[in-house]
Write a protein that holds these residues in place. Structure first.
Motif, mmCIF file in Angstrom:
data_model
loop_
_atom_site.group_PDB
_atom_site.id
_atom_site.type_symbol
_atom_site.label_atom_id
_atom_site.label_comp_id
_atom_site.label_asym_id
_atom_site.label_seq_id
_atom_site.Cartn_x
_atom_site.Cartn_y
_atom_site.Cartn_z
ATOM 1 N N SER A 29 0.976 -0.911 0.311
ATOM 2 C CA SER A 29 -0.061 0.043 -0.066
ATOM 3 C C SER A 29 0.104 1.340 -0.391
ATOM 4 O O SER A 29 2.431 0.940 0.406
ATOM 5 C CB SER A 29 -1.159 -0.221 1.252
ATOM 6 N N THR A 30 0.467 2.543 -0.454
ATOM 7 C CA THR A 30 0.782 3.538 -0.723
ATOM 8 C C THR A 30 0.076 4.597 -0.377
ATOM 9 O O THR A 30 -1.186 4.224 -0.490
ATOM 10 C CB THR A 30 1.229 3.901 -1.605
ATOM 11 N N ALA A 31 0.131 6.094 -0.307
ATOM 12 C CA ALA A 31 -0.986 6.864 0.064
ATOM 13 C C ALA A 31 -1.854 7.242 -1.217
ATOM 14 O O ALA A 31 -1.858 7.279 -2.105
ATOM 15 C CB ALA A 31 -0.725 8.230 0.417
ATOM 16 N N LYS A 34 -4.163 1.008 -3.262
ATOM 17 C CA LYS A 34 -3.603 -0.531 -2.712
ATOM 18 C C LYS A 34 -2.760 -1.522 -3.464
ATOM 19 O O LYS A 34 -3.874 -1.621 -4.774
ATOM 20 C CB LYS A 34 -4.411 -1.135 -0.818
ATOM 21 N N GLN A 104 2.039 6.037 -8.258
ATOM 22 C CA GLN A 104 1.440 5.160 -7.510
ATOM 23 C C GLN A 104 1.185 4.122 -8.033
ATOM 24 O O GLN A 104 2.237 3.174 -6.829
ATOM 25 C CB GLN A 104 -0.258 5.127 -7.244
ATOM 26 N N THR A 107 5.505 2.421 -7.354
ATOM 27 C CA THR A 107 6.132 1.980 -6.169
ATOM 28 C C THR A 107 5.413 0.573 -5.596
ATOM 29 O O THR A 107 5.922 0.573 -4.829
ATOM 30 C CB THR A 107 5.254 3.754 -4.899
ATOM 31 N N LEU A 108 4.039 0.631 -5.438
ATOM 32 C CA LEU A 108 3.224 -0.088 -5.345
ATOM 33 C C LEU A 108 3.974 -2.073 -6.253
ATOM 34 O O LEU A 108 4.175 -2.671 -4.949
ATOM 35 C CB LEU A 108 1.692 -0.507 -5.333
ATOM 36 N N LYS A 111 7.468 -2.490 -4.528
ATOM 37 C CA LYS A 111 7.070 -2.885 -2.529
ATOM 38 C C LYS A 111 6.632 -4.187 -3.530
ATOM 39 O O LYS A 111 6.906 -4.959 -2.246
ATOM 40 C CB LYS A 111 6.339 -1.671 -1.792
#
Length: 117
Positions: A29-31, A34, A104, A107-108, A111
């Motif tokens: 998850s990120t801001a 998800k 987003q 980044t996800l 991760k």
């Protein structure tokens, strides 16, 4: 050269597949977003773009899904294959844009370890 299209086989369609990913999938998850993912045993990825209840009006929902699909289409060449993926975004804010969605998603995926080396 292979097209960067988004074929029907790459969509997750069945409700049971969505439920399985929400229940058993690994999460990142990120801001504002998800990612749920699980290996699917295929030589390609399948992806779905669910939205939470109460996500704006029809225009906002369609725009969010359109941004998400295009983000995946542009980035899928950089992903490892063999996964079912759900990219869940939360209700829009003033900063909701295509470039934000791209950041987003990247980044996800980083991760989650889905990006090719």
């Amino acid at each position: 050269m292979k097209s960067a299209g988004f074929t029907r086989d790459e969509h997750i369609k069945r409700p049971n597949d969505f439920k399985n990913l929400f229940k058993n999938g690994k999460r990142a998850s990120t801001a504002g977003a998800k990612l749920f993912f699980l290996p699917n045993g295929m030589n390609f990825n399948r992806i779905g773009f669910p939205l939470p209840r109460g996500f704006g009006n029809a225009v906002q929902r369609n725009r969010a899904k359109r941004f998400s699909r295009e983000t995946y289409r542009n980035f899928k060449a950089h992903l490892n294959t063999g996964y079912d993926i759900l990219f869940l975004v939360y209700p829009p804010s003033e900063k909701d844009s295509f470039s934000t969605r791209c950041v987003q998603f990247r980044t996800l995926c980083e991760k989650a370890g889905l990006v090719k080396e």
